[in-house]
Scaffold this active site. Structure first.
Site, PDB file in Angstrom:
ATOM      1  N   LEU A 178      46.887  35.707  45.754  1.00 34.02           N
ATOM      2  CA  LEU A 178      45.539  35.307  45.368  1.00 34.02           C
ATOM      3  C   LEU A 178      45.478  35.349  43.842  1.00 34.02           C
ATOM      4  O   LEU A 178      45.207  36.387  43.241  1.00 34.02           O
ATOM      5  CB  LEU A 178      44.499  36.241  45.990  1.00 34.02           C
ATOM      6  CG  LEU A 178      43.036  35.911  45.715  1.00 34.02           C
ATOM      7  CD1 LEU A 178      42.676  34.527  46.267  1.00 34.02           C
ATOM      8  CD2 LEU A 178      42.139  36.975  46.325  1.00 34.02           C
ATOM      9  N   ALA A 179      45.778  34.214  43.228  1.00 34.49           N
ATOM     10  CA  ALA A 179      45.828  34.121  41.767  1.00 34.49           C
ATOM     11  C   ALA A 179      44.415  34.111  41.210  1.00 34.49           C
ATOM     12  O   ALA A 179      43.587  33.288  41.599  1.00 34.49           O
ATOM     13  CB  ALA A 179      46.592  32.865  41.349  1.00 34.49           C
ATOM     14  N   HIS A 180      44.133  35.048  40.307  1.00 35.65           N
ATOM     15  CA  HIS A 180      42.812  35.145  39.716  1.00 35.65           C
ATOM     16  C   HIS A 180      42.888  35.970  38.444  1.00 35.65           C
ATOM     17  O   HIS A 180      43.905  36.579  38.140  1.00 35.65           O
ATOM     18  CB  HIS A 180      41.830  35.788  40.700  1.00 35.65           C
ATOM     19  CG  HIS A 180      42.191  37.200  41.037  1.00 35.65           C
ATOM     20  ND1 HIS A 180      43.205  37.514  41.931  1.00 35.65           N
ATOM     21  CD2 HIS A 180      41.709  38.380  40.588  1.00 35.65           C
ATOM     22  CE1 HIS A 180      43.306  38.841  42.019  1.00 35.65           C
ATOM     23  NE2 HIS A 180      42.415  39.375  41.211  1.00 35.65           N
ATOM     24  N   SER A 181      41.798  35.970  37.731  1.00 30.18           N
ATOM     25  CA  SER A 181      41.632  36.825  36.575  1.00 30.18           C
ATOM     26  C   SER A 181      40.181  37.276  36.566  1.00 30.18           C
ATOM     27  O   SER A 181      39.395  36.889  37.444  1.00 30.18           O
ATOM     28  CB  SER A 181      41.993  36.074  35.290  1.00 30.18           C
ATOM     29  OG  SER A 181      41.962  36.961  34.188  1.00 30.18           O
ATOM     30  N   HIS A 229      33.191  37.237  43.125  1.00 33.57           N
ATOM     31  CA  HIS A 229      34.620  37.479  43.315  1.00 33.57           C
ATOM     32  C   HIS A 229      34.848  38.234  44.631  1.00 33.57           C
ATOM     33  O   HIS A 229      35.679  37.842  45.445  1.00 33.57           O
ATOM     34  CB  HIS A 229      35.126  38.285  42.107  1.00 33.57           C
ATOM     35  CG  HIS A 229      36.571  38.608  42.119  1.00 33.57           C
ATOM     36  ND1 HIS A 229      37.501  37.849  41.455  1.00 33.57           N
ATOM     37  CD2 HIS A 229      37.250  39.608  42.704  1.00 33.57           C
ATOM     38  CE1 HIS A 229      38.700  38.383  41.629  1.00 33.57           C
ATOM     39  NE2 HIS A 229      38.574  39.447  42.386  1.00 33.57           N
TER      40      HIS A 229
END
Length: 149
Positions: free
Chosen positions: A63-66, A110
């Site tokens: 789960l690519a996130h920032s 988020h």
């Protein structure tokens, strides 16, 4: 956030030689859908460089996130299915076959998206079918099934 509404970019049969390229593919989908700027993709990569492969949340799934930032223009998701898995360096969940890019405007959004995703991916049989999906339509149909649509 409705999962299917947020998921504007679905790519299957993609190729990446390493985890950075895989995240760039997810970031490209977020940018092309208008959810983020290119800077957010760099932020996602930097997050893994600084914190390790914490984004690999289940076997085969990243789960690519920032963090929410000015590079996030609106909430969104991207989906990248890889033809060949890549290593992120996670002790138990590597290699990764599916990268979901997540952009959220704030912490609450988020968490809401992560909860919705967890529910959609919790059925092991459906998850395996999603990992093997060969078209955006197939991904959408499987996710709609999980939502009871």
């Amino acid at each position: 956030m409705d999962l299917l509404d947020a998921l504007k970019s679905i790519e299957t049969g993609q190729h990446a030689t390493n985890w950075r390229e895989a995240i760039r593919l997810a970031g490209k989908g977020l940018v092309e859908s208008g959810a983020t700027t290119d800077e957010y993709t760099d932020e996602m990569i930097e997050a893994v460089e600084q914190n390790g492969p914490y984004i690999v949340i289940a076997p085969g799934l990243a789960l690519a996130h920032s963090r929410p930032s000015p590079a996030v223009l609106r909430a969104g998701l991207s989906w990248v299915g890889l033809t060949e898995p890549v290593e992120f360096g996670h002790a138990t969940n590597d290699p990764v076959r599916l990268i979901i890019g997540l952009a959220a405007l704030d912490h609450d959004a988020h968490l809401e998206v992560m909860s919705t995703l967890a529910l959609a991916l919790s059925d092991e049989t459906r998850f395996e079918r999603l990992l093997g999906a060969t078209s955006p339509g197939e991904v959408r149909a499987l996710l709609a099934e999980s939502a009871g649509n």
